[in-house]
Design a protein around this motif. Sequence first.
Motif, short mmCIF file in Angstrom:
data_model
loop_
_atom_site.label_atom_id
_atom_site.label_comp_id
_atom_site.label_asym_id
_atom_site.label_seq_id
_atom_site.Cartn_x
_atom_site.Cartn_y
_atom_site.Cartn_z
N GLN A 191 2.75 -12.88 -32.30
CA GLN A 191 3.12 -13.81 -33.36
C GLN A 191 2.33 -13.60 -34.64
O GLN A 191 2.30 -14.49 -35.51
N GLY B 170 6.80 -26.11 -27.12
CA GLY B 170 8.06 -25.51 -27.57
C GLY B 170 9.21 -26.31 -27.01
O GLY B 170 9.80 -25.97 -25.99
N HIS C 76 4.61 -13.99 -37.63
CA HIS C 76 5.02 -15.39 -37.81
C HIS C 76 3.96 -16.18 -38.57
O HIS C 76 4.24 -16.88 -39.54
N PHE C 77 2.71 -16.05 -38.12
CA PHE C 77 1.66 -16.86 -38.77
C PHE C 77 1.32 -16.35 -40.17
O PHE C 77 1.00 -17.14 -41.05
N THR D 111 -2.19 -17.86 -29.97
CA THR D 111 -1.03 -17.25 -29.32
C THR D 111 -1.31 -15.75 -29.17
O THR D 111 -2.27 -15.25 -29.74
N ASP E 276 -4.85 -25.55 -31.81
CA ASP E 276 -3.44 -25.61 -31.41
C ASP E 276 -3.29 -24.59 -30.29
O ASP E 276 -3.33 -23.38 -30.53
N TYR F 107 -4.89 -21.39 -34.35
CA TYR F 107 -3.65 -21.27 -33.57
C TYR F 107 -3.83 -20.17 -32.55
O TYR F 107 -4.07 -19.02 -32.92
N PRO G 254 3.34 -24.29 -24.06
CA PRO G 254 4.42 -23.61 -23.33
C PRO G 254 5.78 -24.12 -23.82
O PRO G 254 5.84 -25.08 -24.58
N ASN G 255 6.80 -23.43 -23.39
CA ASN G 255 8.14 -23.81 -23.82
C ASN G 255 8.85 -24.59 -22.73
O ASN G 255 8.90 -24.15 -21.58
N1 ARG Z 1 5.54 -22.26 -27.99
C1 ARG Z 1 5.06 -21.06 -28.61
C2 ARG Z 1 5.18 -19.90 -27.62
O1 ARG Z 1 5.20 -20.08 -26.44
C3 ARG Z 1 3.63 -21.17 -29.07
C4 ARG Z 1 3.35 -22.20 -30.14
C5 ARG Z 1 2.07 -21.95 -30.90
N2 ARG Z 1 1.77 -22.97 -31.88
C6 ARG Z 1 2.35 -23.08 -33.06
N3 ARG Z 1 1.99 -24.07 -33.85
N4 ARG Z 1 3.31 -22.29 -33.45
O2 ARG Z 1 5.21 -18.76 -28.05
#
Ligand code: ARG
Length: 569
Positions: free
Chosen positions: A336, A160, A339-340, A332, A118, A330, A122-123
């Motif tokens: 995070q 995202g 979060h994980f 990142t 994963d 994952y 990007p958002n």
């Molecule tokens: N969109 C998130 C960011 O930019 C990262 C997502 C990572 N993957 C996940 N399954 N949460 O911080």
Amino acid sequence: MINVKQKIANEIAKVIHINEKELETYIEIPKDIKNGDYAFPCFRLAKELKKSPQQIANEIKEKMQIDGIILEKIEALGGYLNLYINKQMLTQELLKEIAKEEEYGKSKIGEGKNIIIDYSAPNIAKPFHIGHLRSTVIGGALYNIYKYLGYHTIGINHLGDYGTQFGKLIEGYKLWGEEYDIEENPINELTKIYIRINQACKEDENILNACRDNFKKLEEGDAYCTQLWEKFKTLSLKEFQKVYDLLGSKFDSWNGEAFYSDKMPEVMKILEKTGRLVKSQGAKIIDLEEQGINTPCIIEKSNGSSTYATRDLAAILYRTRTYDFDKALYLTSYEQVLHFKQVFEVAKLLGLDEKYTKGLHHIPFGMVLLPTGKMSTREGNIVKLEELLREAIQRAEKVIEKKNPDLENKKEVARKVGIGAVIFNDLANSRVKDEVFEWNQILNFQGETGPYIQYTYVRTKSVLEKAGGLSKVEEIKPEKLLDEYSQAIIKLMYSFEDILVQVTDKEEPSILARYLIDLAKAFSSFYNENKIITEDKELQDARVYLTASVGEVLRKGASLLGVEMPDKM
Ligand code: ARG
């Protein structure tokens, strides 16, 4: 291919009856080759075996079998067992391996295992910034390497594309949409709206509430909100694709957060049944204090909308069923980590087979900092990736123009060199380290960089050209390659597959990047010290063959990292 380290551990285990996997981790590569090609320190075993390290070394030396593992002698010295490789045998083995496999180092050890990566993610409606470069590049390299080792890999871009920020954008667009030309320059303009609406939210609580409400409406399928959201998404993806094209990134799935919108009720239902879901200030949370996590996991916000965590939980459920994964990685930044931790802990409540919950791994990496501090979209101080990559190509073009103005396909070479420099720079350091972003360093074409690997590869090509071709591997005389410089290369080449396995063991592509630097350096010494084109035809054939093989491993290794090779530069 014979894994020498593994064989050594295996034979030692037969003598001292300790787990061979553990013994393998003890084996070292001595700094000075005089102390052997491998060394086995006996100090840690002294207590358990109730003997002195030297006694243990002596005993192993006496009883250990070394037939068939490419060793020629062992010594017991100062509590160490020093093991020496049989050069001729190693050379023969390597040549045999190169001849045998259509792709050197490729393996089937991962067969039957499914690995999810994963990465990138990007958002939407925010710039694809340099922070996402790391996820894209590290994830992409792991994807390629797992695949090369025979794993079935699934690359997922968990975009995202959902969350309160869309409520904000919708509100901003509603208020000031006409002032911005988002068709022409979507991400720039949407970013401006985003910065402006964030400011407005800070000043006016009502606006903030309207934003939250918009996201709630989006989740409930409101037509106006959905239509805007789709527009933002399409425009953003078009922009992201430019970056992916430059980097050569591909994904098997583009299911982002929004994809799980209709899959969250099931998660809620399961969690409700566990009795662990509790109300707190209007929100629904799971307390994880007993699991050693001080911050509870928010499953539903007070206005009823979902959270980033809930969408990840729904994704886990979906992925177990769709991909039957053995491992899900994952990628990142370490921001995070919490979060994980929370999500993986709550995932244990979903009633999944242990195989799945054990297979979830967050692979954190360091941040890319500006000399002035952290980047943030809201503050508007970010380096955009597309700009960075284009700048890299331009700088490469300038270097080529100066050094080799008559080169063919200058544009193509500049693309490979510029992008290669950026990717390699990102992968060359251990992933958890923070990086301060400096143009001069990232685009440095000298030293331990991507362009250096490319340059070495191009050199092997020109040797081949000068030699006028390659003889068959069966005709190569191993005894012509016993000098120190050839042997340094041969040892490195022989460990290629082992290096790839180490990358997957530690989820650390920098191991391969460092290896390629070592191999390029070893080749430079070989090239400087040994005449390749010589009177002695057999010697020349052997050296040319070795040169071509180094070129192949450099090319293959670099391509696994996502770096392409030019033929000339
Ligand atoms: N969109 C998130 C960011 O930019 C990262 C997502 C990572 N993957 C996940 N399954 N949460 O911080």
